[in-house]
Design an enzyme around this catalytic site. Structure first.
Site, PDB file in Angstrom:
ATOM      1  N   ASN A  23      35.734  39.181  47.400  1.00  0.00           N
ATOM      2  CA  ASN A  23      36.093  40.263  48.327  1.00  0.00           C
ATOM      3  C   ASN A  23      34.826  40.770  49.027  1.00  0.00           C
ATOM      4  OD1 ASN A  23      36.799  42.692  49.501  1.00  0.00           O
ATOM      5  ND2 ASN A  23      37.991  43.436  47.762  1.00  0.00           N
ATOM      6  N   CYS A  75      38.181  47.857  53.813  1.00  0.00           N
ATOM      7  CA  CYS A  75      38.570  46.450  53.971  1.00  0.00           C
ATOM      8  C   CYS A  75      39.471  46.239  55.181  1.00  0.00           C
ATOM      9  CB  CYS A  75      39.261  45.956  52.704  1.00  0.00           C
ATOM     10  SG  CYS A  75      38.236  46.163  51.249  1.00  0.00           S
ATOM     11  N   HIS A  83      43.074  40.015  54.324  1.00  0.00           N
ATOM     12  CA  HIS A  83      41.927  40.461  53.540  1.00  0.00           C
ATOM     13  C   HIS A  83      41.979  39.735  52.194  1.00  0.00           C
ATOM     14  CE1 HIS A  83      38.948  42.696  51.575  1.00  0.00           C
ATOM     15  NE2 HIS A  83      39.763  43.359  50.783  1.00  0.00           N
TER      16      HIS A  83
HETATM   17  N1  ACO Z   1      37.034  39.820  32.233  1.00  0.00           N
HETATM   18  C1  ACO Z   1      37.792  39.890  31.129  1.00  0.00           C
HETATM   19  N2  ACO Z   1      38.636  40.906  30.878  1.00  0.00           N
HETATM   20  C2  ACO Z   1      38.701  41.879  31.810  1.00  0.00           C
HETATM   21  C3  ACO Z   1      37.943  41.861  33.007  1.00  0.00           C
HETATM   22  C4  ACO Z   1      37.080  40.771  33.192  1.00  0.00           C
HETATM   23  N3  ACO Z   1      36.304  40.639  34.299  1.00  0.00           N
HETATM   24  N4  ACO Z   1      38.246  42.963  33.738  1.00  0.00           N
HETATM   25  C5  ACO Z   1      39.180  43.642  33.030  1.00  0.00           C
HETATM   26  N5  ACO Z   1      39.434  42.989  31.877  1.00  0.00           N
HETATM   27  C6  ACO Z   1      40.354  43.382  30.813  1.00  0.00           C
HETATM   28  C7  ACO Z   1      40.634  44.856  30.764  1.00  0.00           C
HETATM   29  O1  ACO Z   1      39.636  45.532  30.048  1.00  0.00           O
HETATM   30  C8  ACO Z   1      41.965  44.889  30.086  1.00  0.00           C
HETATM   31  O2  ACO Z   1      41.755  44.733  28.700  1.00  0.00           O
HETATM   32  P1  ACO Z   1      42.635  45.571  27.650  1.00  0.00           P
HETATM   33  O3  ACO Z   1      44.061  45.088  27.861  1.00  0.00           O
HETATM   34  O4  ACO Z   1      42.064  45.188  26.349  1.00  0.00           O
HETATM   35  O5  ACO Z   1      42.444  47.012  28.000  1.00  0.00           O
HETATM   36  C9  ACO Z   1      42.668  43.620  30.571  1.00  0.00           C
HETATM   37  O6  ACO Z   1      41.619  42.774  31.063  1.00  0.00           O
HETATM   38  C10 ACO Z   1      43.658  43.858  31.673  1.00  0.00           C
HETATM   39  O7  ACO Z   1      43.070  44.721  32.644  1.00  0.00           O
HETATM   40  P2  ACO Z   1      43.821  45.104  33.978  1.00  0.00           P
HETATM   41  O8  ACO Z   1      43.003  46.116  34.729  1.00  0.00           O
HETATM   42  O9  ACO Z   1      45.232  45.424  33.643  1.00  0.00           O
HETATM   43  O10 ACO Z   1      43.771  43.702  34.747  1.00  0.00           O
HETATM   44  P3  ACO Z   1      44.576  43.301  36.015  1.00  0.00           P
HETATM   45  O11 ACO Z   1      45.441  42.160  35.705  1.00  0.00           O
HETATM   46  O12 ACO Z   1      45.165  44.495  36.702  1.00  0.00           O
HETATM   47  O13 ACO Z   1      43.422  42.742  36.968  1.00  0.00           O
HETATM   48  C11 ACO Z   1      42.153  43.439  38.879  1.00  0.00           C
HETATM   49  C12 ACO Z   1      42.358  43.576  37.368  1.00  0.00           C
HETATM   50  C13 ACO Z   1      41.809  41.998  39.183  1.00  0.00           C
HETATM   51  C14 ACO Z   1      41.006  44.337  39.296  1.00  0.00           C
HETATM   52  C15 ACO Z   1      43.449  43.841  39.629  1.00  0.00           C
HETATM   53  O14 ACO Z   1      43.900  45.079  39.163  1.00  0.00           O
HETATM   54  C16 ACO Z   1      43.283  43.916  41.125  1.00  0.00           C
HETATM   55  O15 ACO Z   1      43.110  42.912  41.793  1.00  0.00           O
HETATM   56  N6  ACO Z   1      43.400  45.127  41.728  1.00  0.00           N
HETATM   57  C17 ACO Z   1      43.318  45.288  43.155  1.00  0.00           C
HETATM   58  C18 ACO Z   1      41.937  45.113  43.691  1.00  0.00           C
HETATM   59  C19 ACO Z   1      41.970  45.196  45.224  1.00  0.00           C
HETATM   60  O16 ACO Z   1      42.856  44.697  45.845  1.00  0.00           O
HETATM   61  N7  ACO Z   1      41.024  45.827  45.844  1.00  0.00           N
HETATM   62  C20 ACO Z   1      41.139  45.891  47.295  1.00  0.00           C
HETATM   63  C21 ACO Z   1      40.288  46.739  47.905  1.00  0.00           C
HETATM   64  S1  ACO Z   1      38.590  46.520  47.495  1.00  0.00           S
HETATM   65  C22 ACO Z   1      37.721  47.492  48.606  1.00  0.00           C
HETATM   66  O17 ACO Z   1      38.273  48.207  49.338  1.00  0.00           O
HETATM   67  C23 ACO Z   1      36.198  47.417  48.614  1.00  0.00           C
END
Ligand code: ACO
Length: 327
Positions: free
Chosen positions: A284, A111, A254
């Site tokens: 993204n 990215c 990004h």
């Molecule tokens: N819908 C509903 N629930 C979901 C979903 C979804 N799409 N995805 C995860 N959950 C659930 C999980 O299973 C978890 O449930 P549990 O508590 O019962 O176990 C709960 O939601 C919380 O999950 P987390 O992983 O803690 O959610 P978080 O708030 O961290 O959000 C996310 C997840 C959006 C992926 C976040 O961690 C994030 O943005 N991370 C960074 C991503 C990023 O910046 N990537 C950049 C580079 S990408 C590249 O290089 C190609």
């Protein structure tokens, strides 16, 4: 040291739009969860176009807006994490389509790829080269695991491009990579069957996410990295440029997650209005996010001459970095 001038921009997004509600029909999720956790509402998905073709369309638009012919380009840099071929590079495919015969190469900084490429372009230009075409194209739907709700809702497809020339203006960059975080975000490549190997060729235990070729992400760890990396990159680039954060007119980041941008803005002490954001529409698109946003802003007449711009990226690698230059 000389700087850069962006003399033309272009972009391309595929026609098919997938909404959050569409995802709620294939995995257990909801528009509410995706919107509040990420800021994403829609993403464009390529059904027809390979990655290089989206890149070629964006590049053609950039050449047209720069008033440049294929023979005016001295270097073609393509950035992607979703190339259609291991070899040749995507840059070769795009150059072949557009009739560019200059040296052509791919840069894979995930990215942060467009930021890395802009820095490479600036270095070549400062050595006397005249004109560089940068094309960032991604078809992330190709390595999305549509059964993994925690990643599949995040990504989209598209391309952005720009033509860059040398300018007698200041330029600063701050580029980094922490390879110890490689296993937090990856997509393993496949291999042919090897009759001399007893076991299938793999990358080893640490990179064993299935299915092979699909993206694995430890979302929470990547999130923690991103909210630190982004402010660090902006701060260090501003320091190298010799300005305060308040002197940056616009940050084009990004577009991974709106919460990352809000947290980074808070850490930098800057209002959200200082950030260009289009995550709602595209999600993204890895290295294509920043040049696509740049093209949208340019075409909408939202960038003024003399503005100080900061472009900042972070992603797999873990790579991160920022560039600052005058529009
Ligand atoms: N819908 C509903 N629930 C979901 C979903 C979804 N799409 N995805 C995860 N959950 C659930 C999980 O299973 C978890 O449930 P549990 O508590 O019962 O176990 C709960 O939601 C919380 O999950 P987390 O992983 O803690 O959610 P978080 O708030 O961290 O959000 C996310 C997840 C959006 C992926 C976040 O961690 C994030 O943005 N991370 C960074 C991503 C990023 O910046 N990537 C950049 C580079 S990408 C590249 O290089 C190609």
């Amino acid at each position: 040291m000389s700087g850069i001038r962006i003399v033309g921009t272009g972009s391309f997004v595929p026609e098919t739009v997938v909404t959050n509600d569409d995802f709620s029909r294939i995995v257990e999720t909801s528009d509410e969860w995706i919107t509040t956790r990420t800021g994403i509402k829609r993403r464009h998905i390529s059904v027809e176009e390979p990655t290089w073709m989206m890149g070629a369309r964006a590049a053609k638009a950039a050449l047209e807006s720069a008033g440049a012919a294929p023979e005016d380009i001295d270097l073609l840099i393509a950035t992607t994490v979703t190339a259609d071929t291991y070899t040749p590079s995507m840059a070769c495919l795009i150059g072949g389509e557009l009739g560019i015969t200059a040296q052509s190469m791919d840069v894979n900084g995930a990215c942060t790829g467009f930021i890395y490429a802009l820095d490479v372009a600036q270095k070549y230009l400062s050595c006397g080269m005249k004109r560089v075409l940068i094309v960032s194209a991604e078809r992330l739907s190709k390595f999305t695991n549509f059964k993994d709700r925690s990643t599949c809702v995040l990504f989209g497809d598209g391309a952005g491009a720009c033509v860059v020339e040398r300018a007698e203006k200041p330029f600063a960059s701050y580029l980094r990579c922490d390879g110890t975080g490689a296993k937090l975000l990856y997509a393993a490549s496949g291999a042919t069957e090897n009759p001399f190997a007893e076991k299938p060729v793999t990358m080893g235990e640490e990179f064993s996410y299935e299915p092979v070729g699909a993206i694995y992400m430890n979302g929470q760890e990547v999130y923690k990295f991103a909210v630190k990396a982004m402010p660090e990159a902006v701060e260090q680039a501003a320091k190298a440029y010799g300005i305060g954060l308040e002197d940056i007119d616009l940050i084009i980041p990004h577009q991974a997650n709106i919460r990352i941008l809000q947290t980074a803005a808070k850490a930098l002490g800057l209002p959200m209005e200082r950030f260009a954001i289009n995550i709602e529409e595209y999600g993204n698109i890895s290295s294509a996010c920043i040049p696509l946003c740049l093209d949208e802003l340019t075409r909408a007449g939202k960038l003024a001459a003399g503005q100080t711009l900061c472009l900042v990226g972070f992603g797999a690698g873990l790579t991160y970095g920022a560039v600052i230059f005058e529009r």
